[in-house]
Design a protein around this motif. Structure first.
Motif, PDB file in Angstrom:
ATOM      1  N   VAL A 155     -40.421 -15.130 -11.654  1.00  0.00           N
ATOM      2  CA  VAL A 155     -41.743 -15.601 -12.085  1.00  0.00           C
ATOM      3  C   VAL A 155     -41.672 -16.916 -12.849  1.00  0.00           C
ATOM      4  CG1 VAL A 155     -42.742 -13.283 -12.153  1.00  0.00           C
ATOM      5  CG2 VAL A 155     -41.706 -14.244 -14.228  1.00  0.00           C
ATOM      6  N   VAL A 156     -40.470 -17.352 -13.220  1.00  0.00           N
ATOM      7  CA  VAL A 156     -40.339 -18.591 -13.993  1.00  0.00           C
ATOM      8  C   VAL A 156     -39.434 -19.628 -13.352  1.00  0.00           C
ATOM      9  CG1 VAL A 156     -40.871 -17.560 -16.235  1.00  0.00           C
ATOM     10  CG2 VAL A 156     -38.507 -17.571 -15.431  1.00  0.00           C
ATOM     11  N   ASP A 157     -38.606 -19.230 -12.398  1.00  0.00           N
ATOM     12  CA  ASP A 157     -37.690 -20.214 -11.814  1.00  0.00           C
ATOM     13  C   ASP A 157     -38.419 -21.060 -10.773  1.00  0.00           C
ATOM     14  OD1 ASP A 157     -37.605 -18.799  -9.307  1.00  0.00           O
ATOM     15  OD2 ASP A 157     -35.968 -17.538 -10.040  1.00  0.00           O
ATOM     16  N   SER A 158     -37.687 -21.943 -10.130  1.00  0.00           N
ATOM     17  CA  SER A 158     -38.312 -22.922  -9.233  1.00  0.00           C
ATOM     18  C   SER A 158     -38.985 -22.291  -8.026  1.00  0.00           C
ATOM     19  CB  SER A 158     -37.259 -23.944  -8.767  1.00  0.00           C
ATOM     20  OG  SER A 158     -36.157 -23.279  -8.173  1.00  0.00           O
ATOM     21  N   GLY A 159     -38.729 -21.008  -7.767  1.00  0.00           N
ATOM     22  CA  GLY A 159     -39.360 -20.339  -6.637  1.00  0.00           C
ATOM     23  C   GLY A 159     -40.637 -19.594  -6.983  1.00  0.00           C
ATOM     24  N   TRP A 160     -41.142 -19.783  -8.208  1.00  0.00           N
ATOM     25  CA  TRP A 160     -42.319 -19.010  -8.644  1.00  0.00           C
ATOM     26  C   TRP A 160     -43.549 -19.196  -7.745  1.00  0.00           C
ATOM     27  CZ3 TRP A 160     -47.066 -20.954  -9.764  1.00  0.00           C
ATOM     28  CH2 TRP A 160     -47.163 -22.321 -10.038  1.00  0.00           C
ATOM     29  N   PRO A 161     -43.793 -20.389  -7.149  1.00  0.00           N
ATOM     30  CA  PRO A 161     -45.017 -20.520  -6.344  1.00  0.00           C
ATOM     31  C   PRO A 161     -45.097 -19.539  -5.182  1.00  0.00           C
ATOM     32  CG  PRO A 161     -44.131 -22.695  -6.868  1.00  0.00           C
ATOM     33  CD  PRO A 161     -43.085 -21.698  -7.259  1.00  0.00           C
ATOM     34  N   GLU A 162     -43.948 -19.203  -4.594  1.00  0.00           N
ATOM     35  CA  GLU A 162     -43.951 -18.245  -3.487  1.00  0.00           C
ATOM     36  C   GLU A 162     -44.458 -16.885  -3.953  1.00  0.00           C
ATOM     37  OE1 GLU A 162     -40.865 -16.352  -0.146  1.00  0.00           O
ATOM     38  OE2 GLU A 162     -40.077 -17.368  -1.939  1.00  0.00           O
ATOM     39  N   ILE A 163     -44.051 -16.473  -5.148  1.00  0.00           N
ATOM     40  CA  ILE A 163     -44.480 -15.178  -5.681  1.00  0.00           C
ATOM     41  C   ILE A 163     -45.964 -15.222  -6.035  1.00  0.00           C
ATOM     42  CG2 ILE A 163     -43.924 -13.346  -7.308  1.00  0.00           C
ATOM     43  CD1 ILE A 163     -41.568 -14.293  -5.537  1.00  0.00           C
ATOM     44  N   ALA A 164     -46.378 -16.312  -6.679  1.00  0.00           N
ATOM     45  CA  ALA A 164     -47.784 -16.440  -7.074  1.00  0.00           C
ATOM     46  C   ALA A 164     -48.700 -16.448  -5.855  1.00  0.00           C
ATOM     47  CB  ALA A 164     -47.971 -17.716  -7.895  1.00  0.00           C
ATOM     48  N   ASP A 165     -48.293 -17.151  -4.813  1.00  0.00           N
ATOM     49  CA  ASP A 165     -49.136 -17.229  -3.621  1.00  0.00           C
ATOM     50  C   ASP A 165     -49.215 -15.885  -2.906  1.00  0.00           C
ATOM     51  OD1 ASP A 165     -49.674 -19.858  -4.135  1.00  0.00           O
ATOM     52  OD2 ASP A 165     -48.248 -20.673  -2.692  1.00  0.00           O
ATOM     53  N   LEU A 166     -48.127 -15.119  -2.910  1.00  0.00           N
ATOM     54  CA  LEU A 166     -48.194 -13.778  -2.329  1.00  0.00           C
ATOM     55  C   LEU A 166     -49.176 -12.916  -3.118  1.00  0.00           C
ATOM     56  CD1 LEU A 166     -45.644 -11.500  -0.783  1.00  0.00           C
ATOM     57  CD2 LEU A 166     -46.758 -10.653  -2.849  1.00  0.00           C
ATOM     58  N   CYS A 167     -49.149 -13.023  -4.441  1.00  0.00           N
ATOM     59  CA  CYS A 167     -50.073 -12.251  -5.265  1.00  0.00           C
ATOM     60  C   CYS A 167     -51.520 -12.633  -4.964  1.00  0.00           C
ATOM     61  CB  CYS A 167     -49.775 -12.482  -6.746  1.00  0.00           C
ATOM     62  SG  CYS A 167     -48.187 -11.829  -7.305  1.00  0.00           S
ATOM     63  N   LEU A 168     -51.778 -13.924  -4.860  1.00  0.00           N
ATOM     64  CA  LEU A 168     -53.139 -14.379  -4.554  1.00  0.00           C
ATOM     65  C   LEU A 168     -53.580 -13.897  -3.172  1.00  0.00           C
ATOM     66  CD1 LEU A 168     -52.944 -17.990  -6.003  1.00  0.00           C
ATOM     67  CD2 LEU A 168     -54.454 -16.157  -6.800  1.00  0.00           C
ATOM     68  N   GLY A 169     -52.657 -13.911  -2.218  1.00  0.00           N
ATOM     69  CA  GLY A 169     -52.978 -13.420  -0.881  1.00  0.00           C
ATOM     70  C   GLY A 169     -53.299 -11.940  -0.874  1.00  0.00           C
TER      71      GLY A 169
END
Length: 263
Positions: free
Chosen positions: A242-256
């Motif tokens: 949730v904090v490393d450079s890959g966080w956008p992938e997790i956030a976008d899955l949550c939004l989806g």
């Protein structure tokens, strides 16, 4: 006005670590905020300066703290929690205080067995001294790398440690560890609630602190409820997802997922 979203951090990360998520969710039309735990300072530096303020807060304290925040909102929020924040989110969802919840690498709730060896090693800085139940404990850069950032480069791990980490109370870990021997454990979640909102569990395949097996065992605890309980796994991610450079992938899955459920 958009739907309220409460982000709930776990041990060793400051609430401000959610700042990029808040911006992403606000752009998507939500009304997000990330309150700290009881005793947290307003900033990382404030929290490090006064570790005693954080010490000895347990799971019930944190649940009550966030329940009080929920009561001030204009409508039931969506909860997004990481690690122990994921456990807190599940408790509040089970109490019908939330519209939905997303629990990311959530700490083990009552009923989850066994806890893998990697999780015991990750939490050894707390458990090596029983007195830490009533103290706050900080992680060294090396301990943080094992427990959180084992899937990113050393440079990024050190940067994350310096930017976001704060002392954490040991008490929640002791409470979770003894949950299956305590009929009134604060780690107990109402997993049988038929009327609660949807829940998404997210697991990381290389997480040392909350291994994927813990999240899958958590999923099984919900088998007696017909309410929506989904799971997604990121096979190559660790606890820092949730904090490393890959966080956008997790956030976008949550939004989806939220969009899929019209939330």
């Amino acid at each position: 006005m958009g739907t309220p979203v409460l982000f709930i951090h776990g041990l060793w990360l400051h609430a401000s670590s959610w700042d990029p998520w808040i911006e992403r969710f606000r752009e998507a039309g939500y009304e997000p905020q990330a309150p700290g735990w009881p005793g947290d300072g307003d900033t990382v530096e404030d929290s490090r300066r006064d570790p005693d303020a954080i010490a000895d807060h347990g799971i019930d304290d944190v649940v009550a703290h966030f329940a009080g925040i929920v009561d001030t909102l204009p409508s039931a929020p969506i909860l997004v929690g990481h690690s122990f924040g994921g456990l807190i989110a599940q408790r509040l969802l089970g109490q019908d205080r939330a519209r939905a919840a997303i629990a990311i690498d959530a700490a083990q709730i009552k009923g989850v067995l066994p806890v893998p060896l990697s999780a015991l090693k990750a939490t050894l800085p707390v458990f090596r001294n029983p007195a830490n139940r009533h103290r706050s404990v900080s992680l060294t850069p090396e301990q943080f790398r094992y427990a959180f950032a084992n899937t990113v480069l050393q440079e990024e791990s050190d940067r994350l440690h310096e930017r976001w980490t704060i002392p954490a109370p040991g008490r929640p870990l002791f409470e979770a560890a003894s949950a299956n021997f305590d009929p009134h454990s604060p780690a107990k979640v109402d997993t049988a609630n038929e009327n609660r909102g949807p829940l998404l569990l997210i697991a990381s395949g290389k997480d040392h602190t909350v291994p994927e097996s813990v999240t899958r065992s958590t999923l099984k605890q919900y088998r007696h409820s017909s309410a929506v309980t989904d799971i997604e796994t990121f096979p190559d991610r660790g606890h820092s997802l949730v904090v490393d450079s890959g966080w956008p992938e997790i956030a976008d899955l949550c939004l989806g997922w939220l969009k899929e459920h019209d939330l």
